[in-house]
Design a protein around this motif. Structure first.
Motif, PDB file in Angstrom:
ATOM      1  N   GLY A 194     -36.111  10.398  17.769  1.00  9.41           N
ATOM      2  CA  GLY A 194     -36.382  10.481  18.448  1.00  9.41           C
ATOM      3  C   GLY A 194     -38.138   8.975  18.783  1.00  9.41           C
ATOM      4  O   GLY A 194     -39.455   9.520  19.832  1.00  9.41           O
ATOM      5  N   ASN A 195     -37.447   8.280  17.886  1.00 14.27           N
ATOM      6  CA  ASN A 195     -39.286   6.916  17.469  1.00 14.27           C
ATOM      7  C   ASN A 195     -40.094   7.760  17.369  1.00 14.27           C
ATOM      8  O   ASN A 195     -41.315   7.218  17.562  1.00 14.27           O
ATOM      9  N   GLN A 196     -40.027   9.136  16.671  1.00 13.28           N
ATOM     10  CA  GLN A 196     -41.540   9.631  16.125  1.00 13.28           C
ATOM     11  C   GLN A 196     -41.460   8.421  14.445  1.00 13.28           C
ATOM     12  O   GLN A 196     -40.866   7.754  13.605  1.00 13.28           O
ATOM     13  N   THR A 212     -38.216  -1.779  14.278  1.00 11.05           N
ATOM     14  CA  THR A 212     -38.676  -0.015  13.516  1.00 11.05           C
ATOM     15  C   THR A 212     -37.253  -0.174  12.839  1.00 11.05           C
ATOM     16  O   THR A 212     -35.917  -1.003  12.932  1.00 11.05           O
ATOM     17  N   VAL A 213     -36.642   0.645  11.898  1.00  7.00           N
ATOM     18  CA  VAL A 213     -35.728   0.934  11.484  1.00  7.00           C
ATOM     19  C   VAL A 213     -35.670   2.449  11.041  1.00  7.00           C
ATOM     20  O   VAL A 213     -36.892   3.521  11.424  1.00  7.00           O
ATOM     21  N   THR A 214     -34.517   2.663  10.400  1.00  4.45           N
ATOM     22  CA  THR A 214     -34.435   4.309   9.919  1.00  4.45           C
ATOM     23  C   THR A 214     -34.469   4.654   8.385  1.00  4.45           C
ATOM     24  O   THR A 214     -34.243   3.622   8.098  1.00  4.45           O
ATOM     25  N   GLY A 215     -34.912   5.367   8.471  1.00  4.60           N
ATOM     26  CA  GLY A 215     -35.219   5.948   7.044  1.00  4.60           C
ATOM     27  C   GLY A 215     -33.782   6.089   6.386  1.00  4.60           C
ATOM     28  O   GLY A 215     -33.375   5.332   4.852  1.00  4.60           O
ATOM     29  N   SER A 216     -32.381   6.218   6.911  1.00  3.10           N
ATOM     30  CA  SER A 216     -31.274   5.378   5.827  1.00  3.10           C
ATOM     31  C   SER A 216     -30.699   4.769   5.886  1.00  3.10           C
ATOM     32  O   SER A 216     -29.432   4.367   5.327  1.00  3.10           O
ATOM     33  N   ASP A 217     -31.130   3.542   6.717  1.00  3.46           N
ATOM     34  CA  ASP A 217     -30.579   2.544   6.450  1.00  3.46           C
ATOM     35  C   ASP A 217     -30.943   1.994   4.995  1.00  3.46           C
ATOM     36  O   ASP A 217     -32.180   1.913   4.632  1.00  3.46           O
ATOM     37  N   SER A 218     -30.271   0.375   4.460  1.00  2.50           N
ATOM     38  CA  SER A 218     -30.351   0.424   3.096  1.00  2.50           C
ATOM     39  C   SER A 218     -31.622  -1.085   3.085  1.00  2.50           C
ATOM     40  O   SER A 218     -31.299  -1.850   4.636  1.00  2.50           O
ATOM     41  N   VAL A 219     -32.109  -1.102   2.395  1.00  4.49           N
ATOM     42  CA  VAL A 219     -32.833  -2.523   2.313  1.00  4.49           C
ATOM     43  C   VAL A 219     -31.974  -3.523   2.436  1.00  4.49           C
ATOM     44  O   VAL A 219     -32.152  -4.486   2.943  1.00  4.49           O
ATOM     45  N   ALA A 220     -30.801  -4.022   1.590  1.00  5.91           N
ATOM     46  CA  ALA A 220     -29.495  -4.923   2.051  1.00  5.91           C
ATOM     47  C   ALA A 220     -29.269  -4.930   3.943  1.00  5.91           C
ATOM     48  O   ALA A 220     -29.116  -6.172   4.331  1.00  5.91           O
ATOM     49  N   ASP A 221     -29.075  -4.058   4.266  1.00 11.81           N
ATOM     50  CA  ASP A 221     -28.783  -3.285   6.165  1.00 11.81           C
ATOM     51  C   ASP A 221     -29.972  -4.457   6.231  1.00 11.81           C
ATOM     52  O   ASP A 221     -30.098  -4.988   7.285  1.00 11.81           O
TER      53      ASP A 221
END
Length: 157
Positions: free
Chosen positions: A82-84, A49-58
């Motif tokens: 909330g893991n949605q 899982t990733v968050t929406g704010s994570d960059s591709v590089a990260d």
């Protein structure tokens, strides 16, 4: 995992579960609560899982340098705090994207999912119909529980 534990008596299963790491044993115990032949019983909870704010590089760095427990990585699942489940990113899309872009910019906000009680034959139909390699298993509120891969379904028919 279920077929192995399904062959054991409760006492034998407890013997093995008591000797496992707590997190892994808890995952198996949770999976054993689902009806055999359901998406919940077939799924794996080891999901990237990733968050929406994570960059591709990260995300690429994390995938290359972390010891992910995920046995299969076909898709990255974008979740909120909330893991949605909020979106899905294919590995192809990740690799082809500008390293500075964010996951919420490249994710597909529309995805196909199943519930934990969806039957195995229906999961297989969905995977075939949409040409998926894996399908997320979510609660009625959209909380990501795990994934069922095409081989999980095929090998358990």
């Amino acid at each position: 995992m279920r077929p192995f534990f399904g062959l054991l008596s409760d006492k034998e299963a407890d013997f093995f579960l008591d000797r496992m790491e707590k997190d892994e044993a808890d995952d198996i115990k949770q999976l054993l609560t689902y009806k055999q032949g359901s998406a919940g019983a077939l799924m794996t909870t080891d999901v990237v899982t990733v968050t929406g704010s994570d960059s591709v590089a990260d995300v690429l760095y994390r995938l290359r340098h972390s010891e992910s427990d995920a046995e299969t990585i076909y898709y990255l699942y974008v979740t909120d705090t909330g893991n949605q489940l909020t979106g899905v990113v294919t590995l192809r899309e990740l690799i082809a994207s500008d390293p500075q872009r964010r996951m919420d910019e490249i994710m597909n906000p529309q995805w196909i999912s199943v519930s934990a009680d969806t039957g195995q034959s229906e999961v297989l139909q969905i995977i075939r119909k949409y040409g998926l390699l894996a399908v997320p298993v979510v609660t009625h509120k959209g909380t990501l529980l795990g994934i069922v891969t095409f081989d999980d379904v095929l090998f358990n028919l």
